[in-house]
Design a protein around this motif. Structure first.
Motif, mmCIF file in Angstrom:
data_model
loop_
_atom_site.group_PDB
_atom_site.id
_atom_site.type_symbol
_atom_site.label_atom_id
_atom_site.label_comp_id
_atom_site.label_asym_id
_atom_site.label_seq_id
_atom_site.Cartn_x
_atom_site.Cartn_y
_atom_site.Cartn_z
ATOM 1 N N THR A 82 -7.615 -44.924 -5.127
ATOM 2 C CA THR A 82 -8.605 -45.949 -5.469
ATOM 3 C C THR A 82 -9.703 -45.369 -6.355
ATOM 4 O O THR A 82 -10.106 -45.994 -7.351
ATOM 5 C CB THR A 82 -9.215 -46.543 -4.194
ATOM 6 O OG1 THR A 82 -8.159 -47.037 -3.370
ATOM 7 C CG2 THR A 82 -10.194 -47.660 -4.502
ATOM 8 N N TYR A 83 -10.182 -44.185 -6.030
ATOM 9 C CA TYR A 83 -11.224 -43.549 -6.828
ATOM 10 C C TYR A 83 -10.703 -43.266 -8.243
ATOM 11 O O TYR A 83 -11.405 -43.506 -9.227
ATOM 12 C CB TYR A 83 -11.682 -42.256 -6.155
ATOM 13 C CG TYR A 83 -12.693 -41.495 -6.973
ATOM 14 C CD1 TYR A 83 -14.018 -41.913 -7.030
ATOM 15 C CD2 TYR A 83 -12.327 -40.361 -7.691
ATOM 16 C CE1 TYR A 83 -14.958 -41.216 -7.779
ATOM 17 C CE2 TYR A 83 -13.243 -39.665 -8.449
ATOM 18 C CZ TYR A 83 -14.556 -40.096 -8.492
ATOM 19 O OH TYR A 83 -15.471 -39.410 -9.243
ATOM 20 N N ASP A 84 -9.469 -42.753 -8.326
ATOM 21 C CA ASP A 84 -8.875 -42.462 -9.627
ATOM 22 C C ASP A 84 -8.702 -43.732 -10.456
ATOM 23 O O ASP A 84 -8.989 -43.750 -11.653
ATOM 24 C CB ASP A 84 -7.534 -41.751 -9.436
ATOM 25 C CG ASP A 84 -6.979 -41.212 -10.740
ATOM 26 O OD1 ASP A 84 -7.758 -40.613 -11.514
ATOM 27 O OD2 ASP A 84 -5.761 -41.384 -10.972
ATOM 28 N N ALA A 85 -8.250 -44.807 -9.813
ATOM 29 C CA ALA A 85 -8.095 -46.081 -10.517
ATOM 30 C C ALA A 85 -9.445 -46.613 -10.973
ATOM 31 O O ALA A 85 -9.562 -47.159 -12.089
ATOM 32 C CB ALA A 85 -7.389 -47.088 -9.629
ATOM 33 N N TRP A 86 -10.457 -46.458 -10.149
ATOM 34 C CA TRP A 86 -11.795 -46.925 -10.512
ATOM 35 C C TRP A 86 -12.333 -46.155 -11.713
ATOM 36 O O TRP A 86 -12.953 -46.739 -12.604
ATOM 37 C CB TRP A 86 -12.723 -46.763 -9.320
ATOM 38 C CG TRP A 86 -14.114 -47.214 -9.587
ATOM 39 C CD1 TRP A 86 -15.186 -46.458 -9.896
ATOM 40 C CD2 TRP A 86 -14.584 -48.569 -9.574
ATOM 41 N NE1 TRP A 86 -16.297 -47.221 -10.075
ATOM 42 C CE2 TRP A 86 -15.948 -48.541 -9.891
ATOM 43 C CE3 TRP A 86 -13.974 -49.788 -9.328
ATOM 44 C CZ2 TRP A 86 -16.719 -49.688 -9.960
ATOM 45 C CZ3 TRP A 86 -14.740 -50.929 -9.403
ATOM 46 C CH2 TRP A 86 -16.089 -50.881 -9.716
ATOM 47 N N GLN A 87 -12.072 -44.855 -11.762
ATOM 48 C CA GLN A 87 -12.537 -44.041 -12.894
ATOM 49 C C GLN A 87 -11.810 -44.430 -14.176
ATOM 50 O O GLN A 87 -12.410 -44.374 -15.266
ATOM 51 C CB GLN A 87 -12.315 -42.561 -12.584
ATOM 52 C CG GLN A 87 -13.178 -42.023 -11.475
ATOM 53 C CD GLN A 87 -14.663 -42.180 -11.763
ATOM 54 O OE1 GLN A 87 -15.126 -41.933 -12.873
ATOM 55 N NE2 GLN A 87 -15.395 -42.627 -10.771
ATOM 56 N N HIS A 88 -10.555 -44.809 -14.104
ATOM 57 C CA HIS A 88 -9.811 -45.196 -15.295
ATOM 58 C C HIS A 88 -10.207 -46.585 -15.799
ATOM 59 O O HIS A 88 -10.051 -46.891 -16.974
ATOM 60 C CB HIS A 88 -8.302 -45.154 -15.047
ATOM 61 C CG HIS A 88 -7.757 -43.772 -15.095
ATOM 62 N ND1 HIS A 88 -7.401 -43.090 -13.954
ATOM 63 C CD2 HIS A 88 -7.519 -42.947 -16.132
ATOM 64 C CE1 HIS A 88 -6.956 -41.901 -14.292
ATOM 65 N NE2 HIS A 88 -7.024 -41.775 -15.615
#
Length: 90
Positions: A82-88
């Motif tokens: 989720t954090y990685d998707a939010w950063q992208h």
């Protein structure tokens, strides 16, 4: 290199161990009786049931540890994803 593939592999190992222990516990308790009427002639049945309970109690801590580890790792992987998707998306 992302840590996510490594975490997924470790999670799969913990989940596989957890599921294997649950299957083993299910096989052990298949023949466990809910109610046992005892007298002197059924002492063998009492020994069999006591052995089943002893085996189940022996693997219970491992089932708990692997279950908690798999759950914590699942939450961690979902959080990282989720954090990685939010950063992208930013």
């Amino acid at each position: 290199m992302s840590a996510l593939p490594v975490l997924l592999i470790v999670w799969a190992v913990f989940a596989a161990c957890f599921l294997a222990l649950l299957a083993y516990k299910g096989q052990l308790t298949r023949y466990e009786e809910d109610q046992l009427f005892l007298n002197e002639t059924l002492s063998h049945e009492q020994q069999v049931q006591s052995e089943i309970v002893r085996k189940v109690n022996r693997i219970a801590p491992f089932v708990r540890v692997f279950g908690v580890a798999a759950a914590v790792m699942t939450a961690g992987i979902v959080g990282i994803f989720t954090y990685d998707a939010w950063q992208h998306l930013r």
